[in-house]
Enzyme design. Structure first.
Site, PDB file in Angstrom:
ATOM      1  N   ASP A 274      13.077 -10.710  -4.120  1.00 36.69           N
ATOM      2  CA  ASP A 274      12.265  -9.831  -4.951  1.00 36.69           C
ATOM      3  C   ASP A 274      13.090  -9.351  -6.122  1.00 36.69           C
ATOM      4  O   ASP A 274      14.293  -9.166  -5.998  1.00 36.69           O
ATOM      5  CB  ASP A 274      11.862  -8.595  -4.142  1.00 36.69           C
ATOM      6  CG  ASP A 274      10.562  -8.836  -3.413  1.00 36.69           C
ATOM      7  OD1 ASP A 274       9.909  -9.847  -3.705  1.00 36.69           O
ATOM      8  OD2 ASP A 274      10.217  -8.004  -2.571  1.00 36.69           O
TER       9      ASP A 274
ATOM     10  N   ASP B 102      -0.687   8.496  -7.251  1.00 35.32           N
ATOM     11  CA  ASP B 102       0.119   7.274  -7.099  1.00 35.32           C
ATOM     12  C   ASP B 102       1.495   7.664  -6.562  1.00 35.32           C
ATOM     13  O   ASP B 102       2.315   8.229  -7.286  1.00 35.32           O
ATOM     14  CB  ASP B 102       0.219   6.605  -8.482  1.00 35.32           C
ATOM     15  CG  ASP B 102       1.002   5.308  -8.451  1.00 35.32           C
ATOM     16  OD1 ASP B 102       1.563   4.971  -7.387  1.00 35.32           O
ATOM     17  OD2 ASP B 102       1.052   4.635  -9.493  1.00 35.32           O
TER      18      ASP B 102
ATOM     19  N   GLU C 114       7.196   4.403  -9.410  1.00 40.14           N
ATOM     20  CA  GLU C 114       6.732   4.237 -10.790  1.00 40.14           C
ATOM     21  C   GLU C 114       5.759   5.359 -11.152  1.00 40.14           C
ATOM     22  O   GLU C 114       5.903   6.023 -12.181  1.00 40.14           O
ATOM     23  CB  GLU C 114       6.028   2.886 -10.960  1.00 40.14           C
ATOM     24  CG  GLU C 114       6.940   1.670 -10.913  1.00 40.14           C
ATOM     25  CD  GLU C 114       7.240   1.160  -9.507  1.00 40.14           C
ATOM     26  OE1 GLU C 114       6.851   1.848  -8.521  1.00 40.14           O
ATOM     27  OE2 GLU C 114       7.863   0.100  -9.368  1.00 40.14           O
TER      28      GLU C 114
ATOM     29  N   PHE D  76      -2.404   1.931  -6.060  1.00 43.09           N
ATOM     30  CA  PHE D  76      -1.778   0.694  -6.515  1.00 43.09           C
ATOM     31  C   PHE D  76      -1.830  -0.342  -5.390  1.00 43.09           C
ATOM     32  O   PHE D  76      -1.624  -0.013  -4.233  1.00 43.09           O
ATOM     33  CB  PHE D  76      -0.322   0.933  -6.911  1.00 43.09           C
ATOM     34  CG  PHE D  76       0.437  -0.345  -7.118  1.00 43.09           C
ATOM     35  CD1 PHE D  76       0.198  -1.132  -8.242  1.00 43.09           C
ATOM     36  CD2 PHE D  76       1.372  -0.774  -6.184  1.00 43.09           C
ATOM     37  CE1 PHE D  76       0.875  -2.323  -8.425  1.00 43.09           C
ATOM     38  CE2 PHE D  76       2.054  -1.972  -6.370  1.00 43.09           C
ATOM     39  CZ  PHE D  76       1.798  -2.742  -7.495  1.00 43.09           C
ATOM     40  N   SER D  77      -2.127  -1.574  -5.735  1.00 42.69           N
ATOM     41  CA  SER D  77      -1.943  -2.635  -4.749  1.00 42.69           C
ATOM     42  C   SER D  77      -1.277  -3.809  -5.434  1.00 42.69           C
ATOM     43  O   SER D  77      -1.498  -4.061  -6.625  1.00 42.69           O
ATOM     44  CB  SER D  77      -3.272  -3.049  -4.119  1.00 42.69           C
ATOM     45  OG  SER D  77      -3.864  -4.076  -4.869  1.00 42.69           O
TER      46      SER D  77
ATOM     47  N   HIS E 235      -1.903  -6.662  -4.989  1.00 37.82           N
ATOM     48  CA  HIS E 235      -2.910  -7.679  -5.230  1.00 37.82           C
ATOM     49  C   HIS E 235      -3.569  -7.497  -6.605  1.00 37.82           C
ATOM     50  O   HIS E 235      -3.612  -8.419  -7.411  1.00 37.82           O
ATOM     51  CB  HIS E 235      -3.949  -7.615  -4.123  1.00 37.82           C
ATOM     52  CG  HIS E 235      -4.989  -8.663  -4.247  1.00 37.82           C
ATOM     53  ND1 HIS E 235      -4.776  -9.953  -3.824  1.00 37.82           N
ATOM     54  CD2 HIS E 235      -6.225  -8.627  -4.780  1.00 37.82           C
ATOM     55  CE1 HIS E 235      -5.849 -10.661  -4.089  1.00 37.82           C
ATOM     56  NE2 HIS E 235      -6.748  -9.890  -4.668  1.00 37.82           N
ATOM     57  N   THR E 236      -4.058  -6.272  -6.879  1.00 38.38           N
ATOM     58  CA  THR E 236      -4.686  -6.023  -8.188  1.00 38.38           C
ATOM     59  C   THR E 236      -3.642  -5.769  -9.260  1.00 38.38           C
ATOM     60  O   THR E 236      -3.895  -5.910 -10.435  1.00 38.38           O
ATOM     61  CB  THR E 236      -5.597  -4.793  -8.125  1.00 38.38           C
ATOM     62  OG1 THR E 236      -4.788  -3.659  -7.754  1.00 38.38           O
ATOM     63  CG2 THR E 236      -6.698  -4.980  -7.097  1.00 38.38           C
ATOM     64  N   ARG E 237      -2.488  -5.356  -8.857  1.00 41.80           N
ATOM     65  CA  ARG E 237      -1.375  -4.976  -9.726  1.00 41.80           C
ATOM     66  C   ARG E 237      -1.779  -3.895 -10.731  1.00 41.80           C
ATOM     67  O   ARG E 237      -1.369  -3.889 -11.871  1.00 41.80           O
ATOM     68  CB  ARG E 237      -0.774  -6.212 -10.404  1.00 41.80           C
ATOM     69  CG  ARG E 237      -0.117  -7.126  -9.367  1.00 41.80           C
ATOM     70  CD  ARG E 237       0.588  -8.277  -9.986  1.00 41.80           C
ATOM     71  NE  ARG E 237      -0.347  -9.147 -10.653  1.00 41.80           N
ATOM     72  CZ  ARG E 237      -0.170  -9.641 -11.875  1.00 41.80           C
ATOM     73  NH1 ARG E 237       0.907  -9.354 -12.555  1.00 41.80           N
ATOM     74  NH2 ARG E 237      -1.069 -10.423 -12.400  1.00 41.80           N
TER      75      ARG E 237
ATOM     76  N   LYS F  78      -3.972   1.838 -15.079  1.00 36.70           N
ATOM     77  CA  LYS F  78      -2.687   1.391 -15.623  1.00 36.70           C
ATOM     78  C   LYS F  78      -2.204   0.247 -14.741  1.00 36.70           C
ATOM     79  O   LYS F  78      -2.548   0.201 -13.551  1.00 36.70           O
ATOM     80  CB  LYS F  78      -1.660   2.538 -15.624  1.00 36.70           C
ATOM     81  CG  LYS F  78      -1.223   2.984 -14.238  1.00 36.70           C
ATOM     82  CD  LYS F  78      -0.019   3.897 -14.300  1.00 36.70           C
ATOM     83  CE  LYS F  78       0.651   4.072 -12.949  1.00 36.70           C
ATOM     84  NZ  LYS F  78      -0.126   4.829 -11.960  1.00 36.70           N
TER      85      LYS F  78
HETATM   86  N1  LIG Z   1       2.304   2.186  -9.457  1.00 35.46           N
HETATM   87  C1  LIG Z   1       1.825   1.217 -10.192  1.00 35.46           C
HETATM   88  N2  LIG Z   1       0.639   1.339 -10.795  1.00 35.46           N
HETATM   89  C2  LIG Z   1       0.145   0.360 -11.542  1.00 35.46           C
HETATM   90  N3  LIG Z   1       0.761  -0.806 -11.759  1.00 35.46           N
HETATM   91  C3  LIG Z   1       1.950  -0.996 -11.181  1.00 35.46           C
HETATM   92  C4  LIG Z   1       2.547   0.001 -10.376  1.00 35.46           C
HETATM   93  N4  LIG Z   1       3.718  -0.480  -9.926  1.00 35.46           N
HETATM   94  C5  LIG Z   1       3.849  -1.707 -10.431  1.00 35.46           C
HETATM   95  N5  LIG Z   1       2.795  -2.046 -11.184  1.00 35.46           N
HETATM   96  C6  LIG Z   1       2.557  -3.295 -11.874  1.00 35.46           C
HETATM   97  O1  LIG Z   1       2.228  -4.279 -10.921  1.00 35.46           O
HETATM   98  C7  LIG Z   1       3.160  -5.341 -10.963  1.00 35.46           C
HETATM   99  C8  LIG Z   1       3.392  -5.849  -9.588  1.00 35.46           C
HETATM  100  O2  LIG Z   1       4.100  -4.893  -8.816  1.00 35.46           O
HETATM  101  P1  LIG Z   1       4.852  -5.337  -7.480  1.00 35.46           P
HETATM  102  O3  LIG Z   1       5.481  -4.151  -6.871  1.00 35.46           O
HETATM  103  O4  LIG Z   1       3.944  -6.181  -6.669  1.00 35.46           O
HETATM  104  O5  LIG Z   1       5.919  -6.347  -8.037  1.00 35.46           O
HETATM  105  P2  LIG Z   1       7.276  -6.021  -8.766  1.00 35.46           P
HETATM  106  O6  LIG Z   1       7.651  -4.622  -8.480  1.00 35.46           O
HETATM  107  O7  LIG Z   1       7.196  -6.422 -10.193  1.00 35.46           O
HETATM  108  O8  LIG Z   1       8.195  -7.023  -8.081  1.00 35.46           O
HETATM  109  P3  LIG Z   1       8.787  -6.864  -6.602  1.00 35.46           P
HETATM  110  O9  LIG Z   1       8.037  -7.882  -5.804  1.00 35.46           O
HETATM  111  O10 LIG Z   1      10.195  -7.197  -6.803  1.00 35.46           O
HETATM  112  O11 LIG Z   1       8.553  -5.447  -6.138  1.00 35.46           O
HETATM  113  C9  LIG Z   1       4.379  -4.745 -11.620  1.00 35.46           C
HETATM  114  O12 LIG Z   1       5.131  -5.707 -12.275  1.00 35.46           O
HETATM  115  C10 LIG Z   1       3.758  -3.780 -12.614  1.00 35.46           C
HETATM  116  O13 LIG Z   1       3.366  -4.444 -13.775  1.00 35.46           O
HETATM  117 MG   LIG Z   2       7.428  -3.576  -6.230  1.00 39.63          MG
END
Ligand SMILES: Nc1ncnc2c1ncn2[C@@H]1O[C@H](COP(=O)(O)OP(=O)(O)OP(=O)(O)O)[C@@H](O)[C@H]1O
Ligand SMILES: [Mg+2]
Ligand SMILES: [K+]
Length: 683
Positions: free
Chosen positions: A306, A343, A347, A374-375, A377-379, A392
């Site tokens: 990751d 949230d 972040e 936050f998920s 999946h939807t990011r 966001k």
């Molecule tokens: N709290 C949040 N609210 C909204 N969007 C978020 C939030 N945290 C992360 N994101 C967005 O969603 C994406 C995916 O987050 P996710 O945690 O799945 O992966 P990552 O943090 O980029 O990588 P990792 O798998 O190393 O954690 C992030 O790159 C960011 O753009």
């Molecule tokens: Mg992450």
């Protein structure tokens, strides 16, 4: 509660050696011995030899026969001893771990809100029970925090003295029984039934009680049995040769010869090598659920890591708001603030903090709010506030979302937004795009820092022939910037849990073994699919269940050491197998000339060792054969030295050291013993 950590055990711990000596005798039980076919065969030969010796009491070779029988028994005992030491060391570690199991009292509550609790012993807790833990309390069992936040002292299991934060929601919700709450109050939902806790399973594993042979061990055992059968045939044809030339070789000599030729060395040390590999991992604070995954770790081709938290320090912090030109910064900050109120990711929390410090924003007094968490999946995450949808998230997710709202195709992203996203991404930051309704407001810059020293670690992995792939939910630009800075071989950007799973399957279809680590519940499917899935102890219970290893220190970079420990295990077994087989071949050439010299004087040319007599030759060989097992126990337990290098380099070096060494050592060893035997008049 007293806290013990598995201490570093000396190889010559007197208590363990004493117990192992007793266990070696107990393990003579045929029902146990049969699990090790080579040793079972040796045991049969020992019985036969003993019977023949008794029958031939007073005969010409009686004194030598007594000694041969004794050394045959020693051979089996020494092999049992090696296994017993390895098990003893595992048990010592288990005992230390058991010391951390407390007789904690649980405060069971009926619901998360309930104030009054019922006390009961921790062993009585069942999965699903809710318990409240306050400052000073020992957490009575494994579970997930369902309400509150607390600092927890986990030194009982991790040895790390600094308390860690455990809170509901997010990926830091799992708590382990036996750890202690230092401050605040949490409600924990127990996830395991009595006797099945994480610690219970860990203890069962390191004790070696539940140890199953791994597929590799089974394959090697079959090979060893095959070799033994070949030597059985070789030895069985010798009497024919002998009688043809008019000499008779005593039966005892023949069966002793058989034992010196079959691979007793590796047969005797095989299980000790496996147990020791598992122990090395435990000492490293990693618990493996099976020996099989330790081996798989040694064969890994691809390492998925990751980005956030593994390659970077994690807990990305909001650093600035970048509004579009027709948006005022405060409006962007306000939308970001509202969308982050519920949230609880690092972040989200850092966005709240930044908005508060920049504009003094506070929670609105009224207005209906529905939060969208936050998920992965939807990011994205957000809130529906008085009919307006504020979101966001990752730029591709938000732009697609807004386009759909406005009934546009996703193509029409304002150039200005693209530039702002790129500006953040190019420096390795994570851009979060904010939208209100169908209007794009701007970008939040989340800063992330690469862990010091990570570049060197990837270089080491490359030297070992392992490909590293960084996985991130971030956009390709951020991913490329971080990947280049960290020096990984490849990356997967805009990853969702499904894409991660797909990537693992793709590599596996290509015949590669994949390792990954993860902590979140959304990592669970990928952790289960990977050949080696290492779950962080701080992660969710789902992740810990899905992985085949758990890292108590929750250090994702440890995957690298886990691979090294696996490689060391495979190399130790390979090296000792090479040594053992080379030994057997050498013994054949050492003993046969001596046995037949009387009948075939032409063999004198082959009789390079010049052993004192046929009796002395066979006795010396059987003594050497037994002692070599004892001599190699330290190497079997400690493992051969592992230095990162390509597979070919390692193979060449090991063949040289253990193959050539294995051929030479018996000539020297048997000669020395023969001289002693002759000098002492033993044969
Ligand atoms: N709290 C949040 N609210 C909204 N969007 C978020 C939030 N945290 C992360 N994101 C967005 O969603 C994406 C995916 O987050 P996710 O945690 O799945 O992966 P990552 O943090 O980029 O990588 P990792 O798998 O190393 O954690 C992030 O790159 C960011 O753009
Ligand atoms: Mg992450
Ligand atoms: K042997």
């Amino acid at each position: 509660m007293s806290i013990h950590r598995p201490k570093e055990l000396s190889l010559f711990d007197a208590a363990i050696l004493g117990q192992a000596a007793r266990d070696a005798v107990v393990k003579l039980d045929p029902r146990q011995l049969i699990k090790n076919p080579v040793m079972f065969a040796t045991g049969l030969v020992a019985v036969l030899s003993t019977a023949l010796t008794i029958r031939d009491a007073g005969s010409e070779h009686f004194a030598v026969m007594v000694q041969i029988s004794a050394w045959l028994w020693f051979t089996v005992l020494f092999a049992n001893f090696a296994e017993a030491i390895a098990e003893g060391r595992g048990k010592a570690q288990a005992a230390a771990l058991r010391g951390t199991k407390s007789s904690a009292v649980a405060k069971k509550v009926a619901s998360v809100e309930a104030r009054d609790f019922q006390t009961l012993p921790a062993e009585k807790l069942k999965a699903g029970d809710l318990v409240v833990c306050e400052a000073g309390d020992v957490i009575p069992g494994d579970g997930d925090v369902v309400a509150g936040i607390a600092t927890v002292d986990e030194s009982a299991i991790t040895g790390e003295s600094a308390p860690v934060i455990r809170e509901s929601g997010g990926d830091r919700s799992a708590v382990t029984g036996g750890t202690r709450v230092v401050s605040d109050r949490i409600v924990v939902q127990i996830t395991t039934n009595p006797g099945e806790s994480f610690l219970d399973r860990m203890i069962a594993l390191v004790e070696g009680a539940k140890r199953q042979k791994t597929p590799n061990e089974i394959a090697l055992t079959i090979l060893l049995v095959g070799m033994s059968l070949i030597f059985l045939i070789v030895v069985a044809t010798l009497p024919g040769w002998a009688s043809y030339s008019g000499t008779a070789i005593p039966m005892v000599f023949l069966i002793a010869l058989f034992v010196t030729l079959i691979p007793t060395t590796i047969g005797g040390l095989l299980s000790a090598i496996g147990i020791a590999g598992m122990d090395r991992l435990v000492k490293f604070n990693v618990i493996s659920k099976s020996g099989r995954s330790v081996e798989a770790a040694g064969d890994i081709d691809v390492l998925l890591l990751d980005k956030t938290g593994t390659i970077t320090l994690g807990a990305r912090q909001a650093a600035e708001f970048l509004p579009l030109s027709n948006v005022n910064e405060r409006d962007l900050a306000e939308a970001a603030y509202l969308s982050s109120l519920a949230d609880d990711t690092p972040e989200g929390k850092s966005i709240i903090a930044l908005a508060k410090s920049r504009f003094g924003l506070t929670e609105p007094k009224n207005g209906a709010m529905t939060f969208i968490p936050f998920s992965a999946h939807t990011r994205m995450s957000g809130v529906d506030f008085e009919g307006t949808e504020i979101r966001k998230g990752a730029s591709d997710s938000i732009t697609a979302y807004v386009a759909e709202k406005a009934g546009r195709t996703p193509g029409g992203i304002p150039k200005e937004l693209v530039l702002a996203v790129e500006r953040v991404a190019k420096v390795g930051g994570t851009p979060l795009v904010v939208a209100k309704g169908d209007r794009l407001l701007g970008v939040i810059h989340l800063k992330d820092i690469i862990k010091p020293g990570i570049r060197e670690r990837f270089a080491t992995l490359r030297a070992m022939g392992i490909k590293t792939v960084m996985i991130t939910g971030d956009n390709p630009l951020t991913a490329a910037a971080i990947a280049a800075e960290a020096g990984v071989d490849d990356f997967l950007a805009e990853a969702t849990p499904e894409k991660k799973l797909e990537l693992i399957r793709d590599y596996q279809k290509g015949g590669r073994l994949v390792a990954m680590c993860g902590d979140g519940s959304n990592d669970a499917p990928a952790l289960a699919q990977a050949d080696v899935g290492v779950a962080m102890n701080t992660g969710t219970q789902a992740a810990r269940e899905a992985g085949n290893m758990v890292d108590l220190d929750s250090d994702p970079t440890k995957l690298i050491e886990i691979v090294m420990i696996g490689k060391q295990l495979l190399m130790s077994r390979g090296s000792l197998t090479t040594f053992s087989i080379a030994n057997d071949v050498a013994k054949y050439f050492a003993i046969i000339p001596a046995l037949f010299l009387a009948s075939y004087p032409q063999l004198q040319a082959l009789n390079v060792m010049n052993l004192a007599s046929p009796q002395s030759a066979i006795l010396s060989a059987i003594i050497f054969n037994a002692l070599i097992i004892i001599a190699l126990i330290p190497l079997a337990l400690k493992g051969v030295k592992y230095r990162p290098a390509s597979a070919e380099t390692l193979l060449r070096r090991n063949l040289l050291v253990y193959g050539v060494g294995g051929l030479a050592v018996p000539f020297i060893g048997i000669k020395v013993i023969d001289v002693l035997v002759a000098t002492l008049g033993l044969a």
